[in-house]
Design an enzyme around this catalytic site. Sequence first.
Site, PDB file in Angstrom:
ATOM      1  N   LYS A  42      47.829  33.499  43.187  1.00 39.67           N
ATOM      2  CA  LYS A  42      49.111  33.237  42.585  1.00 39.67           C
ATOM      3  C   LYS A  42      49.705  34.280  41.269  1.00 39.67           C
ATOM      4  O   LYS A  42      50.629  34.404  41.193  1.00 39.67           O
ATOM      5  CB  LYS A  42      49.457  31.862  41.759  1.00 39.67           C
ATOM      6  CG  LYS A  42      49.169  30.752  42.782  1.00 39.67           C
ATOM      7  CD  LYS A  42      49.475  29.268  41.670  1.00 39.67           C
ATOM      8  CE  LYS A  42      49.054  28.258  42.844  1.00 39.67           C
ATOM      9  NZ  LYS A  42      48.122  27.120  42.104  1.00 39.67           N
ATOM     10  N   ASP A 102      38.861  42.781  38.079  1.00 42.03           N
ATOM     11  CA  ASP A 102      37.880  42.445  37.157  1.00 42.03           C
ATOM     12  C   ASP A 102      36.699  42.913  37.617  1.00 42.03           C
ATOM     13  O   ASP A 102      36.151  44.205  37.606  1.00 42.03           O
ATOM     14  CB  ASP A 102      37.980  41.052  36.879  1.00 42.03           C
ATOM     15  CG  ASP A 102      37.129  40.489  35.629  1.00 42.03           C
ATOM     16  OD1 ASP A 102      37.275  41.238  34.631  1.00 42.03           O
ATOM     17  OD2 ASP A 102      36.476  39.471  35.915  1.00 42.03           O
ATOM     18  N   PHE A 151      40.296  38.529  27.736  1.00 45.73           N
ATOM     19  CA  PHE A 151      41.232  37.565  28.414  1.00 45.73           C
ATOM     20  C   PHE A 151      42.642  37.440  28.069  1.00 45.73           C
ATOM     21  O   PHE A 151      43.263  37.163  27.425  1.00 45.73           O
ATOM     22  CB  PHE A 151      40.668  36.187  28.468  1.00 45.73           C
ATOM     23  CG  PHE A 151      40.892  35.547  29.680  1.00 45.73           C
ATOM     24  CD1 PHE A 151      40.161  35.515  30.724  1.00 45.73           C
ATOM     25  CD2 PHE A 151      41.964  34.666  29.823  1.00 45.73           C
ATOM     26  CE1 PHE A 151      40.390  35.043  32.010  1.00 45.73           C
ATOM     27  CE2 PHE A 151      42.294  33.796  31.034  1.00 45.73           C
ATOM     28  CZ  PHE A 151      41.547  34.003  32.225  1.00 45.73           C
ATOM     29  N   ARG A 164      51.588  31.709  32.933  1.00 47.93           N
ATOM     30  CA  ARG A 164      51.963  32.268  33.995  1.00 47.93           C
ATOM     31  C   ARG A 164      53.464  32.838  33.671  1.00 47.93           C
ATOM     32  O   ARG A 164      53.856  34.084  34.049  1.00 47.93           O
ATOM     33  CB  ARG A 164      51.917  31.958  35.323  1.00 47.93           C
ATOM     34  CG  ARG A 164      50.687  31.628  35.926  1.00 47.93           C
ATOM     35  CD  ARG A 164      50.643  31.244  37.379  1.00 47.93           C
ATOM     36  NE  ARG A 164      49.561  30.695  37.828  1.00 47.93           N
ATOM     37  CZ  ARG A 164      48.432  31.383  38.351  1.00 47.93           C
ATOM     38  NH1 ARG A 164      48.097  32.684  38.249  1.00 47.93           N
ATOM     39  NH2 ARG A 164      47.196  30.438  38.668  1.00 47.93           N
TER      40      ARG A 164
HETATM   41  P1  IMP Z   1      37.283  39.783  40.370  1.00 47.68           P
HETATM   42  O1  IMP Z   1      37.835  41.252  40.364  1.00 47.68           O
HETATM   43  O2  IMP Z   1      37.008  39.299  41.765  1.00 47.68           O
HETATM   44  O3  IMP Z   1      36.361  39.770  39.455  1.00 47.68           O
HETATM   45  O4  IMP Z   1      38.513  38.888  40.029  1.00 47.68           O
HETATM   46  C1  IMP Z   1      40.023  39.099  39.995  1.00 47.68           C
HETATM   47  C2  IMP Z   1      40.422  37.699  39.506  1.00 47.68           C
HETATM   48  O5  IMP Z   1      40.111  37.180  38.339  1.00 47.68           O
HETATM   49  C3  IMP Z   1      42.018  38.209  39.326  1.00 47.68           C
HETATM   50  O6  IMP Z   1      42.775  38.216  40.437  1.00 47.68           O
HETATM   51  C4  IMP Z   1      42.368  36.948  38.149  1.00 47.68           C
HETATM   52  O7  IMP Z   1      42.790  36.011  39.045  1.00 47.68           O
HETATM   53  C5  IMP Z   1      41.099  36.715  37.473  1.00 47.68           C
HETATM   54  N1  IMP Z   1      41.037  37.293  36.335  1.00 47.68           N
HETATM   55  C6  IMP Z   1      40.222  38.114  35.750  1.00 47.68           C
HETATM   56  N2  IMP Z   1      40.333  38.671  34.567  1.00 47.68           N
HETATM   57  C7  IMP Z   1      41.403  37.831  33.972  1.00 47.68           C
HETATM   58  C8  IMP Z   1      42.252  37.639  32.689  1.00 47.68           C
HETATM   59  O8  IMP Z   1      41.685  38.502  31.819  1.00 47.68           O
HETATM   60  N3  IMP Z   1      43.088  36.938  32.863  1.00 47.68           N
HETATM   61  C9  IMP Z   1      43.345  36.189  34.033  1.00 47.68           C
HETATM   62  N4  IMP Z   1      42.877  36.122  34.944  1.00 47.68           N
HETATM   63  C10 IMP Z   1      41.881  36.873  35.002  1.00 47.68           C
END
Ligand code: IMP
Length: 183
Positions: A42, A102, A151, A164
């Site tokens: 979302k 991330d 975060f 959100r």
């Molecule tokens: P990744 O790149 O597969 O590790 O995951 C990315 C997802 O992790 C994003 O779409 C977010 O849903 C979540 N995410 C990573 N870092 C944060 C943060 O600092 N705040 C909120 N959600 C995060």
Amino acid sequence: MLEDIKEVLFSKEQLEECAKRLGEDISRDYEGKNPLLIGVLKGSVVFMTDLMRAISIPCEIDFMAVSSYGCSDRSSGAVKFLKDLDTDIAGRDLIIVEDILDTGLTLTHLTKVLSARNAASIKLCVLLDKEERREVNVPVAYRGFFVKNEFVVGYGLDYAGKYRNLPYIGVLKREIYENSAKE
Ligand code: IMP
Ligand code: MG
């Protein structure tokens, strides 16, 4: 809610300005085409609404949902499809729209799945890039801002479903997620 935020990183105005810049870039690069913007639910919804209104060429939108962090602040690495697209993407120019990049595991998986459906092209548009945390290389075509390894919440981004609706993006106080991890 404000008392849970350590520091505001990007104001509402800065975020709108950023979406405008990326929308203009996309409009220029996709001139004469009809790209399909795919929002990852979302987290991307707020960014998507600003971004699509900043695009001046014809475009369409669709959404998909994958499992992400759940209630923890760390990526499990496992990516599960919770909602698929409504659109047939064969021959389409796709732009995947994400709130934050991330580890890169989610977008790597998504790109793989979508390219197997014979899209004409796939590019990534991410609002935030936490580059320090990257585990797999992900090519980013459109990027809003780099962020440090903290975060962040707001403007679509959540912690355990909350925050959100904040109009800005801020760093969540460490005690908020550390306390709830102990509960
Ligand atoms: P990744 O790149 O597969 O590790 O995951 C990315 C997802 O992790 C994003 O779409 C977010 O849903 C979540 N995410 C990573 N870092 C944060 C943060 O600092 N705040 C909120 N959600 C995060
Ligand atoms: Mg997300």
